[in-house]
Design an enzyme around this catalytic site. Structure first.
Site, PDB file in Angstrom:
ATOM      1  N   GLY A  26      36.778  18.584 -77.243  1.00 22.82           N
ATOM      2  CA  GLY A  26      36.516  17.398 -76.399  1.00 22.82           C
ATOM      3  C   GLY A  26      35.674  16.505 -77.580  1.00 22.82           C
ATOM      4  O   GLY A  26      36.310  15.687 -78.162  1.00 22.82           O
ATOM      5  N   HIS A  27      34.432  17.697 -77.991  1.00 20.20           N
ATOM      6  CA  HIS A  27      33.462  16.963 -78.867  1.00 20.20           C
ATOM      7  C   HIS A  27      34.010  16.747 -79.892  1.00 20.20           C
ATOM      8  O   HIS A  27      34.198  15.134 -80.743  1.00 20.20           O
ATOM      9  CB  HIS A  27      32.244  17.486 -79.149  1.00 20.20           C
ATOM     10  CG  HIS A  27      31.420  17.989 -78.162  1.00 20.20           C
ATOM     11  ND1 HIS A  27      31.414  19.223 -77.450  1.00 20.20           N
ATOM     12  CD2 HIS A  27      30.678  17.254 -77.064  1.00 20.20           C
ATOM     13  CE1 HIS A  27      30.620  19.561 -76.577  1.00 20.20           C
ATOM     14  NE2 HIS A  27      30.298  18.027 -76.289  1.00 20.20           N
TER      15      HIS A  27
HETATM   16  P1  AMP Z   1      27.755  16.267 -73.973  1.00 18.06           P
HETATM   17  O1  AMP Z   1      27.246  17.785 -75.526  1.00 18.06           O
HETATM   18  O2  AMP Z   1      28.222  16.910 -72.869  1.00 18.06           O
HETATM   19  O3  AMP Z   1      26.898  15.588 -73.408  1.00 18.06           O
HETATM   20  O4  AMP Z   1      28.959  15.635 -74.480  1.00 18.06           O
HETATM   21  C1  AMP Z   1      28.997  14.984 -75.967  1.00 18.06           C
HETATM   22  C2  AMP Z   1      30.231  13.539 -75.719  1.00 18.06           C
HETATM   23  O5  AMP Z   1      31.170  14.203 -75.329  1.00 18.06           O
HETATM   24  C3  AMP Z   1      29.623  12.741 -74.541  1.00 18.06           C
HETATM   25  O6  AMP Z   1      30.116  11.252 -75.106  1.00 18.06           O
HETATM   26  C4  AMP Z   1      31.032  13.220 -73.531  1.00 18.06           C
HETATM   27  O7  AMP Z   1      32.036  12.770 -72.502  1.00 18.06           O
HETATM   28  C5  AMP Z   1      32.564  14.004 -74.600  1.00 18.06           C
HETATM   29  N1  AMP Z   1      32.744  15.069 -73.940  1.00 18.06           N
HETATM   30  C6  AMP Z   1      32.406  16.128 -73.356  1.00 18.06           C
HETATM   31  N2  AMP Z   1      33.364  16.994 -72.619  1.00 18.06           N
HETATM   32  C7  AMP Z   1      34.593  16.049 -73.310  1.00 18.06           C
HETATM   33  C8  AMP Z   1      35.856  16.256 -73.410  1.00 18.06           C
HETATM   34  N3  AMP Z   1      36.753  17.261 -72.130  1.00 18.06           N
HETATM   35  N4  AMP Z   1      36.616  15.155 -73.914  1.00 18.06           N
HETATM   36  C9  AMP Z   1      36.252  14.080 -74.303  1.00 18.06           C
HETATM   37  N5  AMP Z   1      35.452  13.992 -74.637  1.00 18.06           N
HETATM   38  C10 AMP Z   1      34.033  14.494 -74.117  1.00 18.06           C
END
Ligand code: AMP
Length: 280
Positions: A36-37
């Site tokens: 996702g990231h």
């Molecule tokens: P985090 O590390 O969880 O703070 O996420 C960092 C970025 O990655 C944020 O903009 C999240 O919305 C995005 N993100 C996390 N999980 C996903 C996913 N499954 N699909 C798309 N973007 C994601």
């Protein structure tokens, strides 16, 4: 790929003559990276001269100390993954580097933070707003990439960009899912194998709600159906299930708007707090 731990080093690099005038795509994360990231990094790579990913588990956005403690930290593996997608720069500061002093400033996003995540995680969006502002000021990106997985965060950051006149473009990227529908999340690794098997029920419940609304059911009827659905799965403890306007996040009372409805959920499974949403 360049790895920096201090603000000074990353700024010196970004401002060096070789990088002058280059467009900068910025992907802020808390690490424990998954596909996702990486999909955000890949999008940024297509649209910018330089792509920078920050990895910082921001203590000020955790209202639950245990959640902060248990948050996975896997910098070495994250760097390997980032190299594979040709990320140019990683910025991984320490908490002391980002917060030599705890900020006196606080941010209030009004209605946007009084619902859903903001309601159940008091102070969360204050922490998010401050750290994202600091990162925007440090990196000064041309474009910043955020995932729709965190829909409320997207609403808050859009507001932040408008209210503080940040000179950047916000790019919102779709939620990346496992084959069985579970939204990818750094927290998924904490699920037991048994919990992991039923975790996709979260996405299934969102699709069920969407179908019910499309069939003409009211919001209240749909919420009842979802409550019933979860009564079959006592492993889940649902914190909220909201049907709201996609931008204002205001709860819808009657029928869903055909173009800008979001269905959002937060639920605990196996002691792990998972969130997901769909927008239609
Ligand atoms: P985090 O590390 O969880 O703070 O996420 C960092 C970025 O990655 C944020 O903009 C999240 O919305 C995005 N993100 C996390 N999980 C996903 C996913 N499954 N699909 C798309 N973007 C994601």
């Amino acid at each position: 790929m360049q790895l920096f731990h201090t603000i000074k080093d990353v700024q010196n690099y970004l401002k060096s003559p070789e990088n002058l005038g280059k467009s900068i795509g910025f992907v802020p994360t808390m690490g424990a990276l998954h596909q996702g990231h990486l999909s955000l990094i890949q999008r940024s790579k297509q649209e910018n001269d330089l792509t920078i990913c920050s990895i910082f588990v921001n203590p000020t956005q955790f209202n639950n100390p245990e959640d902060l403690l248990k948050y996975p930290r896997t910098l070495e593996n994250d760097c390997l993954l980032l190299k594979q997608v040709h990320c140019d720069i990683v910025f991984a500061p320490s908490a002391e580097e980002m917060y030599p002093n705890l900020p006196a400033l606080s941010m209030d996003f009004g209605n946007l933070e009084h619902v859903m995540e903001g309601k159940f995680r008091p102070g969360h969006f204050n922490g998010v707003g401050i750290v994202v502002s600091k990162l925007f000021n440090i990196i000064q990106p041309t474009k910043a990439y955020f995932g729709l997985k965190d829909l409320q965060q997207v609403a808050v950051i859009s507001r932040l960009v408008r209210d503080l006149s940040y000179d950047l473009e916000l790019i919102v990227c779709p939620t990346y899912r496992e084959n069985d529908g579970l939204a990818m999340s750094s927290r998924n690794v904490r699920l037991s194998p048994k919990a992991r098997l039923i975790a996709p029920k979260i996405y299934e419940s969102l699709l069920l709600a969407k179908n019910q609304l499309s069939d003409g059911n009211t919001v209240a009827e749909t919420k009842m159906i979802i409550e019933n659905y979860y009564s079959n799965y006592p492993e889940f403890s649902v914190e909220y299930f909201e049907i709201c306007d996609f931008e204002t996040l205001e709860s819808l009372e009657m029928r869903a708007e055909p173009t800008k409805t979001a269905i959002c959920i937060a639920a605990f499974l196996d002691g792990v707090r998972l969130i997901d949403n769909i927008v239609f």
